[in-house]
Enzyme design. Sequence first.
Site, PDB file in Angstrom:
ATOM      1  N   LYS A 289       0.854  -1.185   0.000  1.00  0.00           N
ATOM      2  CA  LYS A 289       0.000   0.000   0.000  1.00  0.00           C
ATOM      3  C   LYS A 289       0.897   1.245   0.000  1.00  0.00           C
ATOM      4  O   LYS A 289       1.884   1.312   0.726  1.00  0.00           O
ATOM      5  CB  LYS A 289      -0.885  -0.029   1.254  1.00  0.00           C
ATOM      6  CG  LYS A 289      -2.079   0.896   1.201  1.00  0.00           C
ATOM      7  CD  LYS A 289      -3.034   0.600   2.351  1.00  0.00           C
ATOM      8  CE  LYS A 289      -4.265   1.487   2.277  1.00  0.00           C
ATOM      9  NZ  LYS A 289      -5.224   1.189   3.349  1.00  0.00           N
ATOM     10  N   GLU A 375     -18.597  -6.320  11.100  1.00  0.00           N
ATOM     11  CA  GLU A 375     -19.523  -5.617  11.997  1.00  0.00           C
ATOM     12  C   GLU A 375     -20.515  -6.560  12.670  1.00  0.00           C
ATOM     13  O   GLU A 375     -20.859  -6.379  13.840  1.00  0.00           O
ATOM     14  CB  GLU A 375     -20.277  -4.525  11.223  1.00  0.00           C
ATOM     15  CG  GLU A 375     -19.425  -3.345  10.805  1.00  0.00           C
ATOM     16  CD  GLU A 375     -18.633  -3.567   9.530  1.00  0.00           C
ATOM     17  OE1 GLU A 375     -17.857  -2.673   9.146  1.00  0.00           O
ATOM     18  OE2 GLU A 375     -18.781  -4.649   8.901  1.00  0.00           O
ATOM     19  N   ARG A 403     -24.490  -2.749   8.662  1.00  0.00           N
ATOM     20  CA  ARG A 403     -24.131  -4.117   8.285  1.00  0.00           C
ATOM     21  C   ARG A 403     -24.352  -5.098   9.426  1.00  0.00           C
ATOM     22  O   ARG A 403     -24.389  -6.304   9.206  1.00  0.00           O
ATOM     23  CB  ARG A 403     -22.673  -4.167   7.833  1.00  0.00           C
ATOM     24  CG  ARG A 403     -22.367  -3.204   6.711  1.00  0.00           C
ATOM     25  CD  ARG A 403     -20.917  -3.252   6.294  1.00  0.00           C
ATOM     26  NE  ARG A 403     -20.611  -4.522   5.664  1.00  0.00           N
ATOM     27  CZ  ARG A 403     -19.736  -4.681   4.678  1.00  0.00           C
ATOM     28  NH1 ARG A 403     -19.084  -3.647   4.215  1.00  0.00           N
ATOM     29  NH2 ARG A 403     -19.501  -5.852   4.166  1.00  0.00           N
TER      30      ARG A 403
END
Length: 642
Positions: A289, A375, A403
């Site tokens: 990243k 979640e 969610r």
Amino acid sequence: MPDRPHTPLLDQVTRPADLKRFSDAQLTQLASELRAETVSAVSVTGGHLGAGLGVVELTVALHAVFDTPRDKVIWDVGHQCYPHKILTERRDRIRTLRAKDGLSGFTKRSESPYDPFGAAHSSTSISAALGFAVARDLGGVTPEGLGDAIAVIGDGSMSAGMAFEAMNNAGHLKKRLIVILNDNEMSIAPPTGALSTYLSRLYTEAPFHELKAAAKGAVSLLPEPFREGAKRAKEMLKGMAVGGTLFEELGFSYIGPIDGHDLSQLLPVLRTIKARATGPILLHVLTKKGKGYAPAERARDRGHATAKFDVVTGKQHKAPSNAPSYTSVFGKALVDQAARDDKIVAVTAAMPDGTGLNLFAERYPSRCFDVGIAEQHGVTFSAALAAGGMKPFCAMYSTFLQRGYDQVVHDVAIQRLPVRFAIDRAGLVGADGATHAGSFDIAYMANLPGMVVMAAADEAELVHMVATAAAHDDGPIAFRYPRGEGVGVEMPEQGEVLEIGKGRMIQQGARVAILSFGTRLAEVQKAAEALAAKGITPTIADARFAKPLDRDLILQLAHDHEALITIEEGAVGGFGSHVAQLLSDEGVFDHGLKFRSMVLPDTFIDQSSPEDMYTTAAMNAPQIEAKVLEVLGVAKIGEKRA
């Protein structure tokens, strides 16, 4: 323009088909130019930088090998889609990213045929790709045609249950489907969990493989004469050089891991897959990243999200803050409570920094739990922590808590467990647009029996609400607060425990009362100043609670005024609807009360600045003033005179 990077090859690309003219060596140069253009664009707009830089080579390879938009490339979450947008006929608008009327910061179906599936929440890409693959095989029709379906999913996103549900189904259906696991050891926060450890083991126990060795993980791709030898080699290497056992058990042919920044590895592997794949394939690529831009590579989050910045130094241009952010106020208030109560624990879903729990994690690492992008698990985990005698604060963005809603209902509310929901990013959030707006939590939380729902009007109120939640053991409690800075009020030394279901009067007036829930209170007060100049002094009250309602306060306001206006940063069905229900049940409307409810409009509002979005929603001071004049009939009198 002089500050733009030199991009001679990229300048020849208007659509992905143009990449097919380039040699592999030219594609490597193109990737370098694409990286420079991405950095340049995000320095102007701000946005998600690190994720896109990590997939530059992968983006080039996918568009060079496959035939988009007929072949569907589905980027999980979409944080990493900026290089994809540059290559797909949107380079001329890339410096409008995340701005009003500009390009979305995520993939968006209505924006381009090259974005076959919109996303801004994680872990949906494999389900979507499988849907496209099945639609293709059943004769489905789209304007661009239906070819291959390719999901690009990060290792952080792969930790979510939905990704495994999709892989399990894909392995059963055996459709031709390509999943690229973009493994950068990094979601937004460092990844947590057993899957992350498993992926690490896959490439630390073995050297990188060249194409032939990698292909042993997907024997069916090889020409017939090589298959027998490859099978023997595969058995010998199982658990050693070629990992992927987990994925193969789910029915996927596994290839990898390979270097996701090396086009000499990516291009031949993708070409082989395109030519030979029959069933589901998982290609495991290792990336970094922030790759290729030193300030992003050095950053703790690898440049995940950034304000506008200087390209040379990486220094971000952030306006100096006059007030602390709501998120940091929450984090500090929770640390303060935890210092006094060792039963307080904190749970987040891959957003420790975003929710302010990084402060808590530093002080109390054994009491802070980052469950990854999960979640549903996070909510039920919190429920059982509460059942086990702890005091869990479940800190999630409003848009992400959606969610876990089934778990909020079944595992928390029905069992009346005292989970404290800290709901960040309430209301309209700005540049991330509709996908990240916290529009629905008032409605979806306040309709649950036994749930206490609070909203902070300012940062001092938030401190009191953290204290109130910590002290509340009789069932679940939620408090919401927006993104961004507070209003600059004086901060209390420590939080006070509020009386449940009691609001507060802000100012006494006459004729019209405004009952505010949340941080529109500051705009209500601005509107009141403007109205005072017209000889109108509204009564202002801060509800504090959408559930339970302050019945006495509301009925008194209704009794003492000819008009009552509620205002909230949420969709219809929330606070104003509960107030209207109370007034209806009490027969108040039978006696002529004028009632108005200011809520978010029944539409998804595209990205802009929060202030502009609230203007679109008709919820800033000028619109509040206009609503008061309208309900009192003042505006109409003025029109008649004209």
